[in-house]
Scaffold this active site. Structure first.
Site, PDB file in Angstrom:
ATOM      1  CG  ASN A  83      45.540  95.244  34.929  1.00 17.98           C
ATOM      2  OD1 ASN A  83      44.979  95.712  34.809  1.00 17.98           O
ATOM      3  ND2 ASN A  83      45.766  94.113  33.336  1.00 17.98           N
ATOM      4  CG  ASP A  84      47.306  94.408  30.738  1.00 19.12           C
ATOM      5  OD1 ASP A  84      48.262  94.326  31.677  1.00 19.12           O
ATOM      6  OD2 ASP A  84      47.700  94.157  29.959  1.00 19.12           O
TER       7      ASP A  84
END
Length: 584
Positions: A66-67
């Protein structure tokens, strides 16, 4: 060519039938919603097909990502850290993945920079930033989920700065350096520290996303040495229009200058600052000034309805992080694009999540909005250019773009309006729910000016296709352009999330008659940049035809009553980049 193609279609069936086959297949009553009467769903190929895996977007070899976390350029190397579950395709057991590059296109995979091995991060090494202090000392500050269930901020330093890849990191002995203490704080809504900057008093500052008394805030902290921090008695900025702000970002910009600014260098006169936050499954931002006396961000415009806040990207794009690239003097931003299939599908595929193409980001000359454009380096993957000039797209025209790899492509089109008199009136209420307006004004709904744009990842019979298109509206004092990326017919798979994304931008059509569109197609990823980067939309699609190895088509089209010229259409096949593959 465009007229000939449309004539061929019209010779087969009437225009209304052609439009229904191309875009909607049918209408549910007078003014009703669009439906498509499909034949019984056949047995579909597995979504585990490698043909859905992107060829030049950043993603790990397998499992969850993710991020982006702490991107930085240091000693000739770009570092991309990222939230990663090395053991599965769901967002748990998060560590800091680590890859390096010299060109932001091809990436070498390294061992994780940080894993969950202390009481201060045993429940997750979550998002953070990298700051270069004292000229040559990288420092990571990141959020940890601690053994008490709190979110705390920790630091880490490279074990050996002479290692060009900075493979190993040592966590600070005084971790955690920040706790969620103080009045109004929520112990589990305190995360994602920004890159640090130096104020006029010589002290370092960071902002941390938080929920303060139930509202979203970027809390401000100061430090002399980046090790010991003190909370300032007021936030950098807070708003009662929303709750928790994730992944805040804070950086300076200069109107009309596409070069970047170093957050800790002297800020030139006339510069603005951007405060970005992640909420409502999107990245929103405000433009304003950094008041040095008050040590606070002051927006140029305060909007109480957060639906009207500006967005970095209007599609599948979240948790973005920017950094100053000292090599080329620019600011680059990354964002996470989640899968839009089911978690069970991700388990079958063995991977989940990509990062959007790195973008250069700067402030428009009027100081009202950010502009974004794919980094120049991505053009190194271009091959087999095709070039069409002086096309004319009349109402109902469809021009097929051939001669390139339609699964991996870079397409640049300029649309020139022949008249602006037939623009439909603009309704400001559309700004409150642009996706709803894109659904109601799809590519099959004829307008005064538009819809016109691109049809990509289309199957032979058009039963699957993704449409990126524009419509032009007349406002009181200007023209508003709607840009949509419509995924509703993108796949025969029923379990997918297939919205119609959209955003508006303002344009002076009496002075600027062309509307540009650039679209990067990378199998399951479609990134589009409209109006020179005024609106950006990232989409994720999984056409069955792609997995079936069927022919995939691409078209330019116009379904508005006003003829649209295309002075130039350029497109390229895109090579496959070396992204975290097993070396050797």
């Amino acid at each position: 060519m465009a007229q000939a193609w449309a004539f061929f279609l019209l010779a087969l069936f009437s225009f209304s039938s052609y439009v229904s086959r191309l875009f909607i297949c049918g209408r549910n009553g007078e003014g009703g919603s669009f439906l498509c009467a499909r034949s019984p769903e056949p047995e579909l190929p597995s979504i585990a097909s490698e043909r859905y895996r992107t060829a030049y977007h950043f993603q790990p070899l397998k499992n969850w990502m993710n991020d982006p976390s702490g991107p930085v350029y240091y000693n000739g190397i770009y570092h991309e850290f990222y939230q990663h579950n090395p053991g599965g395709t769901i967002g748990t057991d998060i560590v800091w993945g680590h890859s390096v590059s010299t060109d932001l296109v091809n990436w070498l995979r390294l061992e994780p920079a940080m894993v969950r091995d202390t009481p201060n991060d045993i429940k997750g090494c979550w998002t953070g930033s990298t700051t270069i202090i004292n000229g040559d000392q990288p420092v990571i500050i990141y959020t940890g989920g601690d053994s008490q269930g709190r979110q705390v901020q920790n630091i880490a330093l490279p074990k050996n700065r002479s290692d060009p890849y900075l493979r190993e990191w040592i966590k600070g002995g005084n971790n955690p350096v920040l706790l969620p203490d103080g009045p109004g704080m929520n112990l589990i809504q305190f995360r994602d520290p920004t890159t640090g900057w130096i104020g006029p008093d010589g002290l370092w500052r960071i902002a941390v996303g938080a929920e303060l008394y139930g509202y979203g805030a970027a809390l401000l902290y100061k430090s002399e040495d980046f090790l010991s921090w003190t909370r300032v008695d007021h936030p950098l900025y807070t708003s009662n229009a929303s709750a928790m702000w994730e992944c805040p970002d804070f950086f300076p910009v200069l109107p009309g200058n596409n070069g970047g600014l170093d957050l800790s260098a002297a800020i030139p006169k006339g510069a603005k600052h951007v405060l970005k936050m992640s909420l409502d499954s999107s990245d929103k931002y405000m433009i304003g000034v950094y008041d040095l006396k008050r040590d606070a961000f002051v927006p140029d415009i305060v909007l109480d309805d957060r639906r009207l806040w500006l967005r970095i990207d209007y599609g599948s794009f979240y948790a973005s992080k920017s950094f100053f690239d000292s090599k080329k003097g620019r600011r680059i931003i990354w964002g996470w694009s989640n899968e839009t299939d089911s978690p069970a599908d991700d388990v079958v595929k063995g991977w989940a999540g990509i990062h959007a193409i790195p973008r250069t980001i700067w402030l428009d000359s009027d100081g009202k909005q950010l502009l974004q454009w794919p980094i120049d380096e991505i053009e190194s993957l271009r091959r087999n250019e095709i070039n069409h000039q002086e096309l004319e797209l009349k109402k109902g025209d469809l021009f097929e773009i051939k001669g390139i790899d339609t699964l991996q492509a870079d397409v640049e089109v300029d649309f020139e309006l022949t008249s602006i008199d037939s623009a439909d009136p603009f309704d400001p209420s559309w700004l409150l729910d642009v996706e709803k307006h894109c659904r109601e004004s799809g590519a099959s709904v004829q307008g005064g000016i538009g819809p016109f744009g691109l049809v990509v990842l289309a199957s032979d019979n058009m039963e699957e296709h993704t449409v990126v298109h524009f419509r032009v509206y007349k406002s009181h004092q200007s023209y508003m352009v709607l840009m949509c990326s419509d995924l509703r017919r993108s796949s025969l798979r029923s379990e997918l999330y297939t919205p119609a994304y959209g955003g508006f931008f303002e344009v002076d059509l009496e002075r600027e008659s062309k509307i540009s569109l650039r679209t990067l197609i990378d199998r399951s990823a479609v990134e589009s940049f409209g109006g020179g980067g005024r609106v950006c939309i990232t989409s994720r699609v999984y056409p069955v035809a792609l997995a079936d190895n069927d022919t995939i088509h691409m078209y330019a089209f116009n379904n508005g009553s006003t003829t649209v010229r295309v002075p130039q259409l350029r497109a390229w096949s895109m090579m496959t980049a070396q992204v975290n593959v097993i070396q050797g």
